[in-house]
Design a protein around this motif. Sequence first.
Motif, mmCIF file in Angstrom:
data_model
loop_
_atom_site.group_PDB
_atom_site.id
_atom_site.type_symbol
_atom_site.label_atom_id
_atom_site.label_comp_id
_atom_site.label_asym_id
_atom_site.label_seq_id
_atom_site.Cartn_x
_atom_site.Cartn_y
_atom_site.Cartn_z
ATOM 1 N N UNK A 153 -49.522 94.081 34.946
ATOM 2 C CA UNK A 153 -50.596 95.045 34.717
ATOM 3 C C UNK A 153 -50.622 95.540 33.266
ATOM 4 N N UNK A 154 -49.453 95.642 32.634
ATOM 5 C CA UNK A 154 -49.408 96.101 31.239
ATOM 6 C C UNK A 154 -49.587 94.972 30.231
ATOM 7 N N UNK A 155 -49.633 93.727 30.711
ATOM 8 C CA UNK A 155 -49.871 92.600 29.823
ATOM 9 C C UNK A 155 -48.622 91.947 29.272
ATOM 10 N N UNK A 156 -47.431 92.492 29.573
ATOM 11 C CA UNK A 156 -46.186 91.845 29.115
ATOM 12 C C UNK A 156 -46.028 90.466 29.761
ATOM 13 N N UNK A 157 -46.518 90.324 30.982
ATOM 14 C CA UNK A 157 -46.600 89.019 31.636
ATOM 15 C C UNK A 157 -48.076 88.673 31.740
ATOM 16 N N UNK A 158 -48.480 87.569 31.084
ATOM 17 C CA UNK A 158 -49.918 87.293 30.976
ATOM 18 C C UNK A 158 -50.314 85.883 31.372
ATOM 19 N N UNK A 159 -49.418 85.157 32.005
ATOM 20 C CA UNK A 159 -49.800 83.816 32.463
ATOM 21 C C UNK A 159 -49.153 83.532 33.815
ATOM 22 N N UNK A 160 -49.831 82.731 34.602
ATOM 23 C CA UNK A 160 -49.363 82.442 35.949
ATOM 24 C C UNK A 160 -47.995 81.771 35.929
ATOM 25 N N UNK A 161 -47.100 82.303 36.755
ATOM 26 C CA UNK A 161 -45.776 81.707 36.902
ATOM 27 C C UNK A 161 -44.799 82.061 35.800
ATOM 28 N N UNK A 162 -45.177 82.955 34.869
ATOM 29 C CA UNK A 162 -44.256 83.322 33.786
ATOM 30 C C UNK A 162 -42.989 83.927 34.384
ATOM 31 N N UNK A 163 -41.852 83.411 33.940
ATOM 32 C CA UNK A 163 -40.586 83.802 34.541
ATOM 33 C C UNK A 163 -39.972 85.034 33.877
ATOM 34 N N UNK A 164 -39.131 85.720 34.659
ATOM 35 C CA UNK A 164 -38.302 86.802 34.144
ATOM 36 C C UNK A 164 -36.858 86.523 34.528
ATOM 37 N N UNK A 165 -35.940 87.112 33.797
ATOM 38 C CA UNK A 165 -34.561 87.197 34.241
ATOM 39 C C UNK A 165 -34.353 88.565 34.874
ATOM 40 N N UNK A 166 -33.498 88.635 35.869
ATOM 41 C CA UNK A 166 -33.173 89.910 36.509
ATOM 42 C C UNK A 166 -31.670 90.132 36.387
ATOM 43 N N UNK A 167 -31.310 91.300 35.858
ATOM 44 C CA UNK A 167 -29.906 91.637 35.606
ATOM 45 C C UNK A 167 -29.531 92.816 36.499
ATOM 46 N N UNK A 168 -28.455 92.661 37.262
ATOM 47 C CA UNK A 168 -28.075 93.697 38.222
ATOM 48 C C UNK A 168 -26.581 94.004 38.112
ATOM 49 N N UNK A 169 -26.231 95.284 37.865
ATOM 50 C CA UNK A 169 -24.814 95.664 37.971
ATOM 51 C C UNK A 169 -24.461 95.749 39.448
ATOM 52 N N UNK A 170 -23.457 95.011 39.881
ATOM 53 C CA UNK A 170 -23.239 94.910 41.323
ATOM 54 C C UNK A 170 -21.771 94.867 41.687
ATOM 55 N N UNK A 171 -21.475 95.381 42.868
ATOM 56 C CA UNK A 171 -20.135 95.288 43.426
ATOM 57 C C UNK A 171 -20.188 94.668 44.803
ATOM 58 N N UNK A 172 -21.060 95.208 45.673
ATOM 59 C CA UNK A 172 -21.148 94.728 47.049
ATOM 60 C C UNK A 172 -22.195 93.633 47.220
ATOM 61 N N UNK A 173 -22.897 93.269 46.153
ATOM 62 C CA UNK A 173 -23.826 92.144 46.088
ATOM 63 C C UNK A 173 -25.140 92.384 46.834
#
Length: 502
Positions: free
Chosen positions: A253-273
Amino acid sequence: MQYQSTRDFGKSVSAAQAIAQGICEDGGLFVPQSIPKLGWQDLEKMRKCTYMERAEKILSMFLTDFSAEEIRSAVQAAYAEEKFPGGPTQLSMLQEGACTMYLLELWHGPTCAFKDMALQLLPHLLTKSLQKIHSDQTAVILVATSGDTGKAALEGFKDVLGTKILVFYPQDGVSPMQKRQMLTQEGGNVAVCAIEGNFDDAQTGVKKIFTDTSICSTLQAHGMLFSSANSINLGRLLPQIVYYVSAYCDLMETGEIDREGEQVNIVVPTGNFGNILAAYYAKQMGLPVKKLICASNANNVLTDFLHTGVYDRNRAFYTTISPSMDILISSNLERLLSNLTSSDVQVREWMRQLSKQGRYQVDADTLKKLQALFWGGCSSDVQTKEEIRELYQTENYLCDPHTAVAVHVYKQYVSETGDSETPAILASTASPYKFADSVLQAITGSIGEKDDFAKIAELSAITGTQIPAPIAALEKKTVRFSDSCRPAEMAQKTLELTGADA
């Protein structure tokens, strides 16, 4: 949509039964028999929707035995403005060198931790689930916590009719503010007990109680049944999928992603998964995710597993400044392995080895699949404090020690892979004020002998940031709970605190 045990695919139950029950009789975890799919057109439709509307869409795909109105009423009650002023989630963009990070702030709820995103919803799902399975028993919500889950669950289930909630936490394994949040909890149906051990002791104890037929029979005789608010409960896990999809839609919606299928990485601090498993499910649904980056602290059992395929909890346990991640038995990893292998026999054997020997090793094919999906790294306390200080000095952004672990590991990922072009969504999991002593020390270099609330006041004064209202209110609240027990005494303590020992 039916759900089956990770350890026995031969039996299936409805979503309502899985949520009400919490954990399978065989000790396994409930998983969906198939993952529903989201197409690009679905994401396009959701980009202009509110968070609540997105939640209704995603949850309806998994909770097929719930009506649209039941889901809508639960979502509206959970994410009301008075509980999440300004909205359930907020995205903050940070730029450090080549790294563009979108911090997904998940801690603007009543307990200032990401657990609110699921635990404000779970009580509504659970009570509706009990009605669906025609149970008039009181649900005893049994919780093991490494800090944030306990308070969020207590707050979510406070005075909910037809429920009692009992939380076990490691005596010296939570932050002072996390402990005070739990010990001052209001409500007539709540109880809190410390254990003389770490989180893994608490979690193992809770799992044993759940599958102890004698204790379950005793509860049943008193008109009660067990359920869970930990991420082993399906009703905890599913709401977490929503905010990853929602964050992607926000970037569209903000335009940071502007094409179909554009990928992101997701980073998660995790212990119990659990939190990163929700991101994995979002990817399986069709969210364009390139890499799931698993960030650990000094208790880096997951980092080692993702590099070697060997899961080994036979190692030193560290009490760190990011206590919600001080975990060596990552329960939700079992769900991932179930999905990757499609084998209840194999998962059952690995979990048997983990229980008996404290370790297991996945086969080469499973390791290859893991490494294609995930990247793992870890951060020491020293590195975490340096990250808190650097983010504040360079970006004027104040973060807690868990979010700082995610930022540090993401930088490791970029340095090792060179992948700075893919937009990165980082799960920011708690308010820095829940860990004011560690954050203050990271920024100033020392904290002196001040009490906890003096540290909070100083952190606010130095940084010019506002103390969250739920944290500020704790100073005047009365401590209500002082129970403690050894891990071996948890079962008896459960009967005592639920009134089932009479």
